[in-house]
Design a protein around this motif. Structure first.
Motif, PDB file in Angstrom:
ATOM      1  N   PHE A  72       0.830  -1.207   0.000  1.00 57.41           N
ATOM      2  CA  PHE A  72       0.000   0.000   0.000  1.00 57.41           C
ATOM      3  C   PHE A  72       0.864   1.257   0.000  1.00 57.41           C
ATOM      4  N   VAL A  73       1.965   1.233   0.779  1.00 51.37           N
ATOM      5  CA  VAL A  73       2.855   2.393   0.810  1.00 51.37           C
ATOM      6  C   VAL A  73       3.517   2.577  -0.549  1.00 51.37           C
ATOM      7  N   TRP A  74       3.927   1.468  -1.175  1.00 52.53           N
ATOM      8  CA  TRP A  74       4.502   1.542  -2.531  1.00 52.53           C
ATOM      9  C   TRP A  74       3.488   2.112  -3.511  1.00 52.53           C
ATOM     10  N   ASP A  75       2.258   1.675  -3.432  1.00 54.94           N
ATOM     11  CA  ASP A  75       1.207   2.185  -4.303  1.00 54.94           C
ATOM     12  C   ASP A  75       1.053   3.701  -4.129  1.00 54.94           C
ATOM     13  N   ASP A  76       1.152   4.162  -2.889  1.00 51.38           N
ATOM     14  CA  ASP A  76       1.045   5.602  -2.633  1.00 51.38           C
ATOM     15  C   ASP A  76       2.247   6.355  -3.184  1.00 51.38           C
ATOM     16  N   ARG A  77       3.453   5.792  -3.050  1.00 51.73           N
ATOM     17  CA  ARG A  77       4.646   6.450  -3.628  1.00 51.73           C
ATOM     18  C   ARG A  77       4.506   6.534  -5.151  1.00 51.73           C
ATOM     19  N   HIS A  78       4.070   5.459  -5.761  1.00 48.90           N
ATOM     20  CA  HIS A  78       3.837   5.435  -7.206  1.00 48.90           C
ATOM     21  C   HIS A  78       2.887   6.562  -7.604  1.00 48.90           C
ATOM     22  N   ASP A  79       1.798   6.696  -6.844  1.00 49.93           N
ATOM     23  CA  ASP A  79       0.812   7.744  -7.114  1.00 49.93           C
ATOM     24  C   ASP A  79       1.427   9.128  -6.970  1.00 49.93           C
ATOM     25  N   ARG A  80       2.184   9.346  -5.897  1.00 48.75           N
ATOM     26  CA  ARG A  80       2.774  10.676  -5.678  1.00 48.75           C
ATOM     27  C   ARG A  80       3.851  10.984  -6.712  1.00 48.75           C
ATOM     28  N   ASP A  81       4.603   9.974  -7.168  1.00 50.22           N
ATOM     29  CA  ASP A  81       5.589  10.209  -8.224  1.00 50.22           C
ATOM     30  C   ASP A  81       4.899  10.652  -9.514  1.00 50.22           C
ATOM     31  N   ILE A  82       3.712  10.123  -9.766  1.00 43.72           N
ATOM     32  CA  ILE A  82       2.938  10.549 -10.933  1.00 43.72           C
ATOM     33  C   ILE A  82       2.423  11.970 -10.731  1.00 43.72           C
ATOM     34  N   VAL A  83       1.785  12.204  -9.593  1.00 51.82           N
ATOM     35  CA  VAL A  83       1.169  13.508  -9.314  1.00 51.82           C
ATOM     36  C   VAL A  83       2.207  14.630  -9.360  1.00 51.82           C
ATOM     37  N   HIS A  84       3.399  14.362  -8.816  1.00 56.61           N
ATOM     38  CA  HIS A  84       4.422  15.403  -8.744  1.00 56.61           C
ATOM     39  C   HIS A  84       5.400  15.359  -9.922  1.00 56.61           C
ATOM     40  N   GLY A  85       5.152  14.510 -10.905  1.00 53.95           N
ATOM     41  CA  GLY A  85       5.979  14.487 -12.106  1.00 53.95           C
ATOM     42  C   GLY A  85       7.418  14.098 -11.839  1.00 53.95           C
ATOM     43  N   ARG A  86       7.613  12.889 -11.265  1.00 52.99           N
ATOM     44  CA  ARG A  86       8.965  12.438 -10.919  1.00 52.99           C
ATOM     45  C   ARG A  86       9.307  11.151 -11.668  1.00 52.99           C
ATOM     46  N   PRO A  87       9.437  11.198 -12.990  1.00 51.43           N
ATOM     47  CA  PRO A  87       9.709   9.964 -13.751  1.00 51.43           C
ATOM     48  C   PRO A  87      11.062   9.343 -13.428  1.00 51.43           C
ATOM     49  N   ALA A  88      12.081  10.152 -13.170  1.00 50.84           N
ATOM     50  CA  ALA A  88      13.410   9.592 -12.870  1.00 50.84           C
ATOM     51  C   ALA A  88      13.376   8.841 -11.537  1.00 50.84           C
ATOM     52  N   ALA A  89      12.673   9.412 -10.567  1.00 50.62           N
ATOM     53  CA  ALA A  89      12.568   8.743  -9.267  1.00 50.62           C
ATOM     54  C   ALA A  89      11.826   7.430  -9.406  1.00 50.62           C
ATOM     55  N   TRP A  90      10.767   7.414 -10.213  1.00 57.82           N
ATOM     56  CA  TRP A  90      10.019   6.180 -10.400  1.00 57.82           C
ATOM     57  C   TRP A  90      10.872   5.130 -11.104  1.00 57.82           C
ATOM     58  N   ARG A  91      11.591   5.523 -12.160  1.00 59.05           N
ATOM     59  CA  ARG A  91      12.427   4.552 -12.879  1.00 59.05           C
ATOM     60  C   ARG A  91      13.481   3.955 -11.951  1.00 59.05           C
ATOM     61  N   ARG A  92      14.067   4.796 -11.110  1.00 60.36           N
ATOM     62  CA  ARG A  92      15.092   4.314 -10.190  1.00 60.36           C
ATOM     63  C   ARG A  92      14.490   3.310  -9.204  1.00 60.36           C
ATOM     64  N   LEU A  93      13.344   3.656  -8.649  1.00 58.80           N
ATOM     65  CA  LEU A  93      12.695   2.749  -7.700  1.00 58.80           C
ATOM     66  C   LEU A  93      12.310   1.439  -8.374  1.00 58.80           C
ATOM     67  N   LYS A  94      11.750   1.524  -9.568  1.00 62.42           N
ATOM     68  CA  LYS A  94      11.357   0.313 -10.299  1.00 62.42           C
ATOM     69  C   LYS A  94      12.558  -0.622 -10.485  1.00 62.42           C
ATOM     70  N   ASP A  95      13.664  -0.079 -10.927  1.00 60.30           N
ATOM     71  CA  ASP A  95      14.847  -0.905 -11.155  1.00 60.30           C
ATOM     72  C   ASP A  95      15.375  -1.493  -9.850  1.00 60.30           C
ATOM     73  N   GLN A  96      15.336  -0.709  -8.783  1.00 62.14           N
ATOM     74  CA  GLN A  96      15.829  -1.197  -7.488  1.00 62.14           C
ATOM     75  C   GLN A  96      14.953  -2.325  -6.950  1.00 62.14           C
ATOM     76  N   LEU A  97      13.652  -2.226  -7.159  1.00 60.87           N
ATOM     77  CA  LEU A  97      12.755  -3.288  -6.692  1.00 60.87           C
ATOM     78  C   LEU A  97      12.975  -4.575  -7.477  1.00 60.87           C
ATOM     79  N   HIS A  98      13.169  -4.460  -8.785  1.00 65.04           N
ATOM     80  CA  HIS A  98      13.483  -5.662  -9.577  1.00 65.04           C
ATOM     81  C   HIS A  98      14.723  -6.357  -9.019  1.00 65.04           C
ATOM     82  N   THR A  99      15.758  -5.571  -8.722  1.00 67.41           N
ATOM     83  CA  THR A  99      17.009  -6.133  -8.225  1.00 67.41           C
ATOM     84  C   THR A  99      16.832  -6.742  -6.839  1.00 67.41           C
ATOM     85  N   ALA A 100      16.137  -6.024  -5.955  1.00 66.50           N
ATOM     86  CA  ALA A 100      15.938  -6.501  -4.584  1.00 66.50           C
ATOM     87  C   ALA A 100      15.091  -7.769  -4.538  1.00 66.50           C
ATOM     88  N   LEU A 101      14.177  -7.915  -5.479  1.00 64.49           N
ATOM     89  CA  LEU A 101      13.317  -9.092  -5.518  1.00 64.49           C
ATOM     90  C   LEU A 101      14.128 -10.364  -5.718  1.00 64.49           C
TER      91      LEU A 101
END
Length: 337
Positions: A72-101
């Protein structure tokens, strides 16, 4: 229909679960202390899991509940990255989650609390069954991450998916197969492929998740319209089928009601299948019991999802100061442009 046909249950560990998940959110810095104190219990994240995975060992349910709260917290971060226009932050988080998984042990001390918390919860989930189950779970969640990325691009581009495209994508953004995978450690048994792929069992699992996703869309429609969302079954129906808001809501209700009826038919067939697995051997009896446990919890998902949406502060948009900004999120969460 839900209140009559799907009696509500709650795991007896729930009071401790709520307390420990609240502490975990603080420890992992996933929510600030003031947000945890004011909102964590009222969001009912632990109620949702405690009403679903009945029969799970306490430590299994705790790991699932912490993972769900993280989700749920991840879903909220995803939403706020969209609302505040943070594509670089989202891409970085996405890649880090793939690696951590794939290697959660290596990311427990990550500087981003979302990555560290994810690694902690996944590491614990990986401890209950076999490497084979872990790989299946990881494969399913890699798909979820990529689906969230597609949603990111749809929302930032103002693209409303067509109804069928949306329904396929929703199976991933709602993580249908993740919650289904977690039925197995809850039952204490990894199910063989021939069981998971049995048509009646697979259909019952799918329908339980479809109900949850569509009911979520129905209940979150006011919140998502207020936030200029594009990812909601109702919004797709309005945009691509030309329905009014009232007609879209009626269509969603019809789909949900049909889903409930179809589940009950699939459940009956799947229970007969479960009975057939008891061949008189110890292994057959254990497998039959595990399948019955999984089916029982698919049934519990209906009532748990239903009550969650009516009790969680996550959907009480009319009580928010700003209908487009949930009060329980850090609206300026870490990120950049």
């Amino acid at each position: 229909m839900i209140e009559r046909a799907f009696p509500r249950q709650l795991h007896p560990y729930w009071p401790t679960l709520q307390k420990r998940t609240r502490a975990w959110l603080l420890e992992k810095r996933l929510m600030s202390a003031d947000k945890v104190a004011e909102y964590a219990d009222g969001l009912c994240y632990t109620d949702l899991m405690a009403g679903y995975y009945i029969g799970a060992a306490d430590e299994v349910l705790q790991a699932i509940a912490d993972y769900s709260a993280w989700f749920f917290v991840w879903d909220d971060r995803h939403d706020r990255d969209i609302v505040h226009g943070r594509p670089a932050a989202w891409r970085r988080l996405k890649d880090q989650l793939h690696t951590a998984l794939d290697s959660p042990d290596d990311h427990l001390g990550h500087s981003d609390p979302l990555v560290a918390g994810f690694s902690d919860s996944v590491q614990r989930l990986y401890s209950f069954l076999t490497d084979r189950w872990n790989l299946r779970f990881a494969g399913h969640f890699h798909e979820v991450i990529e689906a969230y990325d597609r949603e990111f691009h749809n929302r930032t581009g103002g693209v409303v998916p067509g109804v069928e495209e949306y329904l396929q994508l929703r199976r991933l953004t709602f993580a249908h197969w993740i919650w289904t995978d977690l039925l197995e450690p809850s039952a204490g048994c990894e199910l063989p492929a021939e069981v998971r792929e049995n048509p009646a069992f697979h259909r019952a699992a799918l329908l339980s998740q479809e109900f949850a996703a569509w009911y979520n869309d129905l209940c979150s429609l006011p919140k998502e319209i207020a936030g200029n969302e594009v990812h909601n079954l109702g919004i797709s129906l309005i945009t691509h089928e030309g329905l009014t808001l009232e007609e879209a809501i009626a269509d969603m209700r019809r789909r949900i009601e049909n889903c409930i009826s179809e589940f009950m038919a699939a459940e009956s067939e799947a229970l007969r299948f479960a009975d057939s697995l008891d061949d008189g051997t110890v292994g057959g009896k254990e497998l039959s019991g595990a399948v019955q446990s999984c089916l029982g919890n698919m049934r519990n998902w209906f009532s748990s999802v239903y009550w969650f949406h009516h009790e969680s502060g996550r959907y009480m948009v009319d009580s928010w100061d700003d209908r487009s900004t949930p009060p329980y999120v850090n609206n300026e969460a870490a990120g950049d442009t």
